[in-house]
Design an enzyme around this catalytic site. Structure first.
Site, PDB file in Angstrom:
ATOM      1  N   GLY A   1      17.834 -30.047 -10.394  1.00 35.96           N
ATOM      2  CA  GLY A   1      16.884 -29.851 -11.663  1.00 35.96           C
ATOM      3  C   GLY A   1      16.544 -31.324 -12.066  1.00 35.96           C
ATOM      4  CG  HIS A   2      18.173 -35.450 -13.245  1.00 40.87           C
ATOM      5  ND1 HIS A   2      18.156 -36.752 -12.828  1.00 40.87           N
ATOM      6  CD2 HIS A   2      17.796 -35.427 -14.674  1.00 40.87           C
ATOM      7  CE1 HIS A   2      18.112 -37.512 -13.852  1.00 40.87           C
ATOM      8  NE2 HIS A   2      18.008 -36.976 -14.754  1.00 40.87           N
ATOM      9  CG  PHE A   3      13.390 -35.876 -12.115  1.00 40.45           C
ATOM     10  CD1 PHE A   3      13.399 -35.069 -13.272  1.00 40.45           C
ATOM     11  CD2 PHE A   3      13.922 -36.845 -11.883  1.00 40.45           C
ATOM     12  CE1 PHE A   3      13.590 -35.579 -14.422  1.00 40.45           C
ATOM     13  CE2 PHE A   3      14.363 -37.428 -13.214  1.00 40.45           C
ATOM     14  CZ  PHE A   3      14.172 -36.993 -14.354  1.00 40.45           C
TER      15      PHE A   3
END
Length: 144
Positions: free
Chosen positions: A46-48
């Site tokens: 999720g990052h990124f």
């Protein structure tokens, strides 16, 4: 120190152990440690997703884990399950460059002061001999 010795000192475990190896240390003075940043790190989902970057807060945490190892080696104390090392302050944090999958993060921490159970450190993280993050950290041990 290899990962097996590191695990004897730090209470952290997957996915939160952020020091893979200690290259050198001088008790009471300094430590140099390594974090190999793999594309398999759980935070990269999720990052990124389009550009995997290690979260800055985890770079600071890696520096803190290196600082804890230095303190524990200085005090010649293996992990004590009744104690946890906590941040008591973080000053002067600067993020100079992003840390990406495939980078090797070199963690350099120096003890600058120790008074009444509070340790202060000058900490810097580098990739390819270039500064990526720097901060002054303060930590203390507390019984749980």
């Amino acid at each position: 120190m290899d990962i097996y010795e590191i695990l004897k000192y730090l209470p952290h475990r997957y996915p939160f152990i952020l020091v893979d190896r200690v290259v050198s240390y001088e008790p009471g003075k300094q430590i140099v440690a390594i974090k190999n940043v793999s594309i398999n790190e759980p935070y990269f989902v999720g990052h990124f997703p389009h550009y995997p970057v290690m979260p800055g807060v985890l770079i600071i945490e890696a520096l803190a884990q290196a600082a804890a190892l230095l303190t524990l080696k200085t005090e010649n104390a293996a992990k004590n399950d009744a104690q946890v090392y906590y941040f008591v302050g973080i000053d002067g944090v600067r993020f100079k460059k992003p840390v990406a999958a495939g980078d090797q993060l070199v963690l350099k921490v120096n003890i600058t002061r120790q008074i009444k159970g509070v340790w202060k450190y000058a900490a810097r993280a580098e990739v390819d001999d270039q500064l990526v993050t720097e901060a002054e950290l303060m930590c203390t041990a507390r019984n749980i």
